[in-house]
Enzyme design. Structure first.
Site, PDB file in Angstrom:
ATOM      1  N   THR A 160       8.899 -10.488  -8.452  1.00 17.74           N
ATOM      2  CA  THR A 160       8.257  -9.361  -9.174  1.00 17.74           C
ATOM      3  C   THR A 160       9.108  -8.149  -9.498  1.00 17.74           C
ATOM      4  O   THR A 160       9.388  -7.695 -10.451  1.00 17.74           O
ATOM      5  CB  THR A 160       6.959  -9.074  -9.243  1.00 17.74           C
ATOM      6  OG1 THR A 160       6.114 -10.521  -9.341  1.00 17.74           O
ATOM      7  CG2 THR A 160       6.392  -8.060  -9.741  1.00 17.74           C
ATOM      8  N   THR A 187       8.024   4.523  -5.800  1.00 21.03           N
ATOM      9  CA  THR A 187       7.457   5.121  -4.655  1.00 21.03           C
ATOM     10  C   THR A 187       8.096   6.127  -3.867  1.00 21.03           C
ATOM     11  O   THR A 187       9.608   6.026  -3.916  1.00 21.03           O
ATOM     12  CB  THR A 187       6.963   3.761  -3.713  1.00 21.03           C
ATOM     13  OG1 THR A 187       6.709   4.214  -2.381  1.00 21.03           O
ATOM     14  CG2 THR A 187       8.391   2.897  -3.584  1.00 21.03           C
ATOM     15  N   TYR A 216       9.520  -4.504   0.768  1.00 23.49           N
ATOM     16  CA  TYR A 216       8.883  -3.861  -0.220  1.00 23.49           C
ATOM     17  C   TYR A 216       9.896  -2.782  -0.879  1.00 23.49           C
ATOM     18  O   TYR A 216       9.939  -2.711  -2.070  1.00 23.49           O
ATOM     19  CB  TYR A 216       7.456  -3.512   0.195  1.00 23.49           C
ATOM     20  CG  TYR A 216       6.910  -2.398  -0.751  1.00 23.49           C
ATOM     21  CD1 TYR A 216       6.477  -2.637  -2.073  1.00 23.49           C
ATOM     22  CD2 TYR A 216       6.710  -0.869  -0.454  1.00 23.49           C
ATOM     23  CE1 TYR A 216       6.172  -1.774  -3.003  1.00 23.49           C
ATOM     24  CE2 TYR A 216       6.197  -0.139  -1.268  1.00 23.49           C
ATOM     25  CZ  TYR A 216       5.928  -0.493  -2.790  1.00 23.49           C
ATOM     26  OH  TYR A 216       5.426   0.465  -3.494  1.00 23.49           O
ATOM     27  N   ARG A 235       3.306  -1.976  12.902  1.00 20.52           N
ATOM     28  CA  ARG A 235       4.047  -2.626  11.932  1.00 20.52           C
ATOM     29  C   ARG A 235       5.503  -2.866  12.335  1.00 20.52           C
ATOM     30  O   ARG A 235       6.047  -1.601  12.486  1.00 20.52           O
ATOM     31  CB  ARG A 235       3.814  -1.764  10.736  1.00 20.52           C
ATOM     32  CG  ARG A 235       4.716  -2.373   9.506  1.00 20.52           C
ATOM     33  CD  ARG A 235       4.490  -1.239   8.398  1.00 20.52           C
ATOM     34  NE  ARG A 235       3.314  -1.568   7.678  1.00 20.52           N
ATOM     35  CZ  ARG A 235       2.610  -0.799   6.612  1.00 20.52           C
ATOM     36  NH1 ARG A 235       3.242   0.181   6.219  1.00 20.52           N
ATOM     37  NH2 ARG A 235       1.416  -1.009   6.204  1.00 20.52           N
TER      38      ARG A 235
HETATM   39  P1  NAD Z   1      -1.307  -3.248  -6.895  1.00 17.17           P
HETATM   40  O1  NAD Z   1      -1.075  -4.263  -5.923  1.00 17.17           O
HETATM   41  O2  NAD Z   1      -2.804  -2.477  -6.896  1.00 17.17           O
HETATM   42  O3  NAD Z   1      -1.327  -3.819  -8.499  1.00 17.17           O
HETATM   43  C1  NAD Z   1      -0.308  -4.448  -8.828  1.00 17.17           C
HETATM   44  C2  NAD Z   1      -0.686  -5.062 -10.082  1.00 17.17           C
HETATM   45  O4  NAD Z   1       0.482  -5.762 -10.751  1.00 17.17           O
HETATM   46  C3  NAD Z   1      -1.835  -6.317 -10.106  1.00 17.17           C
HETATM   47  O5  NAD Z   1      -2.729  -6.002 -11.006  1.00 17.17           O
HETATM   48  C4  NAD Z   1      -0.984  -7.305 -10.173  1.00 17.17           C
HETATM   49  O6  NAD Z   1      -1.869  -8.538 -10.713  1.00 17.17           O
HETATM   50  C5  NAD Z   1       0.095  -6.961 -11.133  1.00 17.17           C
HETATM   51  N1  NAD Z   1       1.300  -7.850 -11.029  1.00 17.17           N
HETATM   52  C6  NAD Z   1       1.833  -8.398  -9.943  1.00 17.17           C
HETATM   53  N2  NAD Z   1       3.038  -9.002 -10.131  1.00 17.17           N
HETATM   54  C7  NAD Z   1       3.061  -9.087 -11.636  1.00 17.17           C
HETATM   55  C8  NAD Z   1       3.922  -9.897 -12.404  1.00 17.17           C
HETATM   56  N3  NAD Z   1       4.917 -10.128 -12.049  1.00 17.17           N
HETATM   57  N4  NAD Z   1       3.735  -9.412 -13.881  1.00 17.17           N
HETATM   58  C9  NAD Z   1       2.682  -8.872 -14.272  1.00 17.17           C
HETATM   59  N5  NAD Z   1       1.733  -8.236 -13.314  1.00 17.17           N
HETATM   60  C10 NAD Z   1       1.895  -8.296 -12.102  1.00 17.17           C
HETATM   61  O7  NAD Z   1      -0.607  -1.891  -6.691  1.00 17.17           O
HETATM   62  P2  NAD Z   1      -0.737  -0.241  -6.915  1.00 17.17           P
HETATM   63  O8  NAD Z   1      -1.094   0.081  -5.752  1.00 17.17           O
HETATM   64  O9  NAD Z   1      -1.750  -0.033  -8.046  1.00 17.17           O
HETATM   65  O10 NAD Z   1       0.615   0.073  -7.374  1.00 17.17           O
HETATM   66  C11 NAD Z   1       1.134   0.088  -8.800  1.00 17.17           C
HETATM   67  C12 NAD Z   1       2.566   0.527  -8.666  1.00 17.17           C
HETATM   68  O11 NAD Z   1       2.634   1.957  -8.141  1.00 17.17           O
HETATM   69  C13 NAD Z   1       3.598  -0.303  -7.903  1.00 17.17           C
HETATM   70  O12 NAD Z   1       4.573  -0.535  -8.856  1.00 17.17           O
HETATM   71  C14 NAD Z   1       3.689   0.498  -6.644  1.00 17.17           C
HETATM   72  O13 NAD Z   1       5.068   0.170  -6.158  1.00 17.17           O
HETATM   73  C15 NAD Z   1       3.555   1.981  -7.083  1.00 17.17           C
HETATM   74  N6  NAD Z   1       3.221   2.746  -6.013  1.00 17.17           N
HETATM   75  C16 NAD Z   1       1.878   2.611  -5.546  1.00 17.17           C
HETATM   76  C17 NAD Z   1       1.527   3.684  -4.561  1.00 17.17           C
HETATM   77  C18 NAD Z   1       0.375   3.609  -3.771  1.00 17.17           C
HETATM   78  O14 NAD Z   1       0.006   4.316  -2.872  1.00 17.17           O
HETATM   79  N7  NAD Z   1      -0.534   2.535  -3.974  1.00 17.17           N
HETATM   80  C19 NAD Z   1       2.202   4.643  -4.455  1.00 17.17           C
HETATM   81  C20 NAD Z   1       3.566   4.966  -5.105  1.00 17.17           C
HETATM   82  C21 NAD Z   1       3.863   3.933  -6.007  1.00 17.17           C
HETATM   83  O1  DAU Z   2       4.081   5.837   0.121  1.00 16.76           O
HETATM   84  C1  DAU Z   2       4.053   5.295  -1.142  1.00 16.76           C
HETATM   85  C2  DAU Z   2       3.434   3.918  -0.706  1.00 16.76           C
HETATM   86  O2  DAU Z   2       2.006   4.076   0.040  1.00 16.76           O
HETATM   87  C3  DAU Z   2       3.413   2.686  -1.909  1.00 16.76           C
HETATM   88  O3  DAU Z   2       4.632   2.404  -2.238  1.00 16.76           O
HETATM   89  C4  DAU Z   2       2.718   1.395  -1.376  1.00 16.76           C
HETATM   90  O4  DAU Z   2       2.605   0.419  -2.368  1.00 16.76           O
HETATM   91  C5  DAU Z   2       1.401   1.560  -0.538  1.00 16.76           C
HETATM   92  O5  DAU Z   2       0.814   0.456  -0.244  1.00 16.76           O
HETATM   93  C6  DAU Z   2       1.555   2.629   0.617  1.00 16.76           C
HETATM   94  O6  DAU Z   2       2.397   2.207   1.552  1.00 16.76           O
HETATM   95  P1  DAU Z   2       1.935   2.215   3.123  1.00 16.76           P
HETATM   96  O7  DAU Z   2       2.628   1.315   3.900  1.00 16.76           O
HETATM   97  O8  DAU Z   2       2.134   3.734   3.476  1.00 16.76           O
HETATM   98  O9  DAU Z   2       0.425   2.031   3.093  1.00 16.76           O
HETATM   99  P2  DAU Z   2      -0.759   1.452   3.814  1.00 16.76           P
HETATM  100  O10 DAU Z   2      -2.173   1.844   3.244  1.00 16.76           O
HETATM  101  O11 DAU Z   2      -0.440   0.009   3.971  1.00 16.76           O
HETATM  102  O12 DAU Z   2      -0.556   2.168   5.338  1.00 16.76           O
HETATM  103  C7  DAU Z   2      -0.670   3.483   5.300  1.00 16.76           C
HETATM  104  C8  DAU Z   2      -0.462   4.119   6.960  1.00 16.76           C
HETATM  105  O13 DAU Z   2      -1.431   3.353   7.761  1.00 16.76           O
HETATM  106  C9  DAU Z   2       0.674   3.183   7.413  1.00 16.76           C
HETATM  107  O14 DAU Z   2       1.494   4.114   8.226  1.00 16.76           O
HETATM  108  C10 DAU Z   2       0.388   2.228   8.197  1.00 16.76           C
HETATM  109  C11 DAU Z   2      -0.918   2.531   8.684  1.00 16.76           C
HETATM  110  N1  DAU Z   2      -2.040   1.314   8.802  1.00 16.76           N
HETATM  111  C12 DAU Z   2      -2.064   0.518   7.745  1.00 16.76           C
HETATM  112  C13 DAU Z   2      -3.272  -0.536   7.829  1.00 16.76           C
HETATM  113  C14 DAU Z   2      -3.282  -1.272   6.630  1.00 16.76           C
HETATM  114  C15 DAU Z   2      -2.744   1.301  10.171  1.00 16.76           C
HETATM  115  O15 DAU Z   2      -2.720   1.833  10.944  1.00 16.76           O
HETATM  116  N2  DAU Z   2      -3.611   0.118  10.011  1.00 16.76           N
HETATM  117  C16 DAU Z   2      -3.814  -0.724   8.979  1.00 16.76           C
HETATM  118  O16 DAU Z   2      -4.619  -1.656   9.024  1.00 16.76           O
END
Ligand code: NAD
Ligand code: DAU
Length: 355
Positions: free
Chosen positions: A98, A132, A158, A289
């Protein structure tokens, strides 16, 4: 109208809801509905003619070509991705498909569509890629925050897959002139986040009296931004960002994980006290992790200076809203925490000794 990909996920659905509430311009929403995509996030838009939902893959070129031809969006905002670092460690394949191959196919179709537009529309068209801060790698305690010129050093499957897509976006601007914009944001939190991520996982486990699994020593640092603020930043970049540029987005809010989890516990003690005792009694240190990045921090001065964007929420206001949202939205939580989710908890936490 605009085309939003991944608009049924956490950030994408917040973006679509806020966009339609504040701007009202129609949205074509293309989402594959993986485990992370959830139409319940968009339930309030049922029957709203400004929102057209299509279930499909960004890598399905025939579908993307047809959607672009039929709906003629003025912009594409690409949220679609596999987004969870731990899942990318268990199984990187979907991330490559993806985030790399899918983004490439989307870019190819966007390029063909954009090249065929009349001049006025071609000048106004934008392809905004949501990325990200993890592409920049890991910081030491005294290092300055990531800027837009920090060299890429992704450490997980990722972040490597997101870095690859960022490079493709950059190349499509440099080589073909596609009017791209890229945003690199820090950790988001807020309503509709799938409870595999730190904050919603901790809220749900705590209210059920389950262990709160802290990876390693709990001192890894992330910068936290309320999701609504990420969405206003993306809107600012889409409206006024300089073509071909990247913009870092962050909350100036670095915190170690243990502090985040203790804050969640304190809020739950206040809002949903547990007769068995303070929620912090559930804190459980578990196996780290693999390759765990130590610290992320964002220098957001470029977007502030050029586009006048600032976050509206502080961490205190944002985390309180978020905890309340998860307590108030019982049906959403129950539906999400079904079969696939339980399978993931088994897979990720059993070996760490926290199930
Ligand atoms: P999420 O996993 O909650 O949502 C991802 C969405 O993309 C889902 O609805 C899924 O069904 C859809 N998807 C996955 N593969 C697909 C495909 N091949 N075609 C069409 N749709 C598809 O993710 P999120 O946390 O909402 O993140 C959204 C974007 O923001 C991502 O690109 C992520 O890298 C970026 N981002 C996330 C964070 C964070 O903290 N969550 C921070 C910075 C950037
Ligand atoms: O920095 C932006 C990113 O933030 C995005 O690009 C990613 O999509 C998003 O998932 C997030 O990544 P992280 O790995 O930082 O997020 P996560 O919530 O998985 O974890 C946050 C921190 O907490 C990380 O240091 C790992 C720790 N953690 C996470 C989980 C799920 C724990 O200690 N215990 C847990 O069970």
């Amino acid at each position: 109208m605009i085309l939003v990909t991944g608009g049924a996920g956490f950030i994408g659905s917040n973006f679509v809801l806020d966009w339609l509430r504040d701007l009202g311009e129609p949205v074509l929403n293309l989402d594959k509905l993986t485990y992370a995509g959830n139409l319940e996030n968009l339930a309030s838009l049922k029957g709203d003619p400004r929102h057209i939902f299509v279930q499909g893959d960004i890598g399905d070129r025939a579908l993307v070509e047809r959607l672009l031809r039929e709906h003629r969006p003025r912009a594409i905002v690409n949220f679609a991705a596999e987004s969870h670092v731990d899942r990318s460690i268990h199984g990187p394949e979907d991330f490559i498909q993806t985030n790399v191959v899918g983004s490439f196919h989307l870019l190819e179709e966007a390029r063909g569509y954009w090249q065929g537009l009349p001049e006025r529309e071609r000048l106004d068209f934008r392809f905004l890629h949501v990325s990200t801060d993890e592409v920049y790698g890991s910081l030491g305690p005294g290092d300055p925050p990531f800027t837009e010129t920090t060299p890429y050093a992704p450490n997980s499957p990722y972040s490597a897959s997101k870095a690859a897509s960022d490079h493709l976006v950059r190349a499509y601007h440099h080589t073909y002139g596609l009017p791209t914009l890229t945003t690199n944001c820090s950790n988001n939190y807020g309503p509709y986040q799938f409870p595999e991520k730190l904050i919603p996982l901790m809220i749900l486990n705590a209210v059920q009296g389950k262990p709160l699994p802290i990876y390693g020593d709990g001192l890894n640092v992330r910068d936290w931004l309320y999701v609504g603020d990420h969405c206003t930043a993306i809107r600012a970049v889409l409206a006024r960002g300089r073509v071909g540029q990247t913009y870092n987005i962050g909350g100036w809010n670095e915190k170690p994980n243990i502090e985040i989890v203790k804050t969640v516990c304190d809020l739950l003690d206040e809002l949903r006290p547990d007769p068995a005792g303070p929620h912090a009694r559930l804190l459980t240190y578990v196996q780290d992790r693999p390759g765990h990045d130590r610290r992320y921090a964002i220098d957001a001065r470029k977007i502030e200076r050029e586009l006048g964007w600032r976050p509206a929420e502080t961490f205190d206001t944002g985390i309180r809203k978020t905890v309340r949202w998860y307590l108030d939205n019982v049906a959403w939580v129950e539906h999400v925490a079904s079969g696939e989710y339980r399978h993931w908890l088994e897979q990720n936490y059993k070996a760490r000794g926290a199930v």
